[in-house]
Design a protein around this motif. Structure first.
Motif, PDB file in Angstrom:
ATOM      1  N   THR A 158       8.474   9.582  -0.382  1.00 46.63           N
ATOM      2  CA  THR A 158       7.755   9.565  -1.667  1.00 46.63           C
ATOM      3  C   THR A 158       8.534   8.810  -2.746  1.00 46.63           C
ATOM      4  O   THR A 158       8.087   8.724  -3.879  1.00 46.63           O
ATOM      5  N   HIS A 215       6.888  -0.283  -2.741  1.00 40.18           N
ATOM      6  CA  HIS A 215       6.297   1.036  -2.535  1.00 40.18           C
ATOM      7  C   HIS A 215       4.831   1.069  -2.969  1.00 40.18           C
ATOM      8  O   HIS A 215       3.967   1.611  -2.272  1.00 40.18           O
ATOM      9  N   ILE A 224       1.560   1.833  -0.588  1.00 39.52           N
ATOM     10  CA  ILE A 224       0.532   2.821  -0.905  1.00 39.52           C
ATOM     11  C   ILE A 224      -0.872   2.215  -0.840  1.00 39.52           C
ATOM     12  O   ILE A 224      -1.773   2.766  -0.222  1.00 39.52           O
ATOM     13  N   SER A 225      -1.036   1.069  -1.468  1.00 38.94           N
ATOM     14  CA  SER A 225      -2.394   0.511  -1.608  1.00 38.94           C
ATOM     15  C   SER A 225      -2.818  -0.404  -0.469  1.00 38.94           C
ATOM     16  O   SER A 225      -4.005  -0.569  -0.235  1.00 38.94           O
ATOM     17  N   SER A 283      -1.005  -0.893   2.855  1.00 37.32           N
ATOM     18  CA  SER A 283      -0.469  -0.827   4.220  1.00 37.32           C
ATOM     19  C   SER A 283      -1.552  -0.584   5.261  1.00 37.32           C
ATOM     20  O   SER A 283      -1.496  -1.151   6.350  1.00 37.32           O
ATOM     21  N   GLU A 291       1.085   9.056   5.880  1.00 35.97           N
ATOM     22  CA  GLU A 291      -0.213   8.645   5.319  1.00 35.97           C
ATOM     23  C   GLU A 291      -0.558   9.472   4.082  1.00 35.97           C
ATOM     24  O   GLU A 291      -1.037   8.954   3.084  1.00 35.97           O
ATOM     25  N   HIS A 295       1.085   8.519   0.945  1.00 34.71           N
ATOM     26  CA  HIS A 295       0.452   7.367   0.303  1.00 34.71           C
ATOM     27  C   HIS A 295      -0.869   7.747  -0.349  1.00 34.71           C
ATOM     28  O   HIS A 295      -1.097   7.473  -1.519  1.00 34.71           O
ATOM     29  N   ASP A 296      -1.753   8.379   0.404  1.00 34.02           N
ATOM     30  CA  ASP A 296      -3.063   8.554  -0.198  1.00 34.02           C
ATOM     31  C   ASP A 296      -3.105   9.643  -1.260  1.00 34.02           C
ATOM     32  O   ASP A 296      -3.844   9.517  -2.234  1.00 34.02           O
ATOM     33  N   GLN A 304      -0.693  10.136  -3.384  1.00 33.84           N
ATOM     34  CA  GLN A 304      -0.160   9.442  -4.568  1.00 33.84           C
ATOM     35  C   GLN A 304      -1.258   8.578  -5.204  1.00 33.84           C
ATOM     36  O   GLN A 304      -1.467   8.590  -6.419  1.00 33.84           O
TER      37      GLN A 304
END
Lengths: 224, 224
Positions: free
Chosen positions: A107, A125, A129-130, A132, A183, A186-187, A189
């Motif tokens: 994170t 980073h 997140i957006s 990958s 995953e 990422h999602d 966040q």
DNA sequence: ATAAAAATAATAGTAATACTATAAAAAATA
DNA sequence: TATTTTTTATAGTATTACTATTATTTTTAT
């Protein structure tokens, strides 16, 4: 103390190794900035060439497509995460503490990134997140997977899975849990920042803290 | 028994309601088939016009972009899921049983879909797995979110979150867990099929069964 | 049945994308 | 200094994601 990190990235991802020249490194640095600024859909080699101050043709000598360039960048990131995780975990013996630290690393709640020079890790980073999932959520996934370009991600997942098994050797889903944690980091966040009704973050800020707290609850209640 | 399901879809997503004409319905049906076949990146209005046997101009009178058409389709799906979930849950009083059934519904492990006529739900489910994140993982997410086009997803998430709270009223992350379960249903299915090393599915088949079993472990160990 | 309105087709066009190709200049290396 | 490699400059292509216009067909209202 400063580090210069280099990783051997899968050769199928480039035509000419961008690490082998100044212009190559500039392509990567500017690609990170540009994808961060405008997103992968709007990102083109023409715009990148303007930033790098070279021609489109030069970029095409390094990368055959923008999709491979994205995957190259993600590979660097996955290699980086595994490297940092393994390095920082050496001092720790307790498995639970290990996994807690892993969650901080994925994170980016640890204060480690500032010491790394090579690429802008904050931007990297954001890209992870957006963007990958766009690397593998394509029709050609099976063909490109044959070229082992997702090995760094799998390796990281395997590594986290082993720590999960240290905590509970009988747990049946160490790798699925690991990929879910990555995953979800990422999602959640992304959701916390852009679609907050998909989360329980009341603060409207403190996204990282929220995600980290949630991941800890998720991870440790599932393992036990 | 057969059902014809219609939902009121957000008006910002279309210029002319595709439900209002035969050619409009044909656009949606063929779009589902085509995105399923070639993926969202390769999908164009030109190719769609060939399938529908109309001109590109006609499609542009219904949808201003392929991105909005994708979001329209996903909205239909999210409405459908919430409708089916609410309908099937009426017979159930036990909250744990409710959540179990929800997990079956979101993984399509229930045998319900065959009774629905309107659109091909198998294909729609594949699209949701591979393409749904492309609907919101874009730079313009905040602007398009202002037009409430993600409300059906949020509503579904809210609904599942309420069931989570029925099971454990003190649980602090009902909506994050719900969105995680939905996302995880998609990416674990994708991983199991295409990047199996990110999962613990040994079978190389039985993807749905694997994902459902994993989601149950995930959900119920976290809630308690 | 007729007029008006709406929908669709047919056609054209545009700026941008994602490349490929080639010759010449510049830089690196042997 | 010669040779190879790299980069530039330039051109070109098929496709994409649209916009625009006019004509024809279909639907609807009277």
């Amino acid at each position: 103390m400063e580090f210069l990190l280099k990783f051997r990235i899968n050769e199928h991802l480039y035509l000419r190794n961008p690490e082998s020249s100044e212009i190559g490194k500039s392509i990567i640095k500017n690609a990170i900035n540009l994808v961060y600024e405008i997103g992968f859909e709007q990102f083109t080699f023409k715009k990148l060439a303007q930033k790098v101050e070279c021609t489109e043709a030069t970029i095409y000598r390094y990368f055959s497509s923008k999709h491979k360039l994205l995957t190259y960048i993600l590979n660097w990131y996955w290699n980086y995460l595994e490297f940092v995780a393994k390095m920082r975990l050496q001092q720790i013996t307790d498995s639970t503490a290990k996994l807690k630290l892993i969650l901080e690393i994925i994170t980016h709640s640890d204060g480690y990134s500032s010491e790394i020079q090579e690429y802008d890790l904050q931007k990297l980073h954001r890209i992870v997140i957006s963007e990958s999932s766009k690397s593998y959520l394509v029709k050609e996934v099976d063909e490109i997977n044959k070229e082992f370009v997702f090995n760094p991600l799998k390796s990281l997942c395997q590594f986290i899975g082993e720590i999960v098994l240290e905590i509970n050797p009988k747990f049946a889903y160490p790798k699925s849990l690991s990929s879910t944690l990555m995953e979800t980091a990422h999602d959640q966040q992304f959701f916390s920042e852009h679609l907050p009704k998909l989360t329980d973050n009341k603060s409207r800020t403190q996204h990282k803290n929220y995600v980290l707290a949630y991941l800890n609850v998720l991870a440790f209640s599932v393992i036990k």
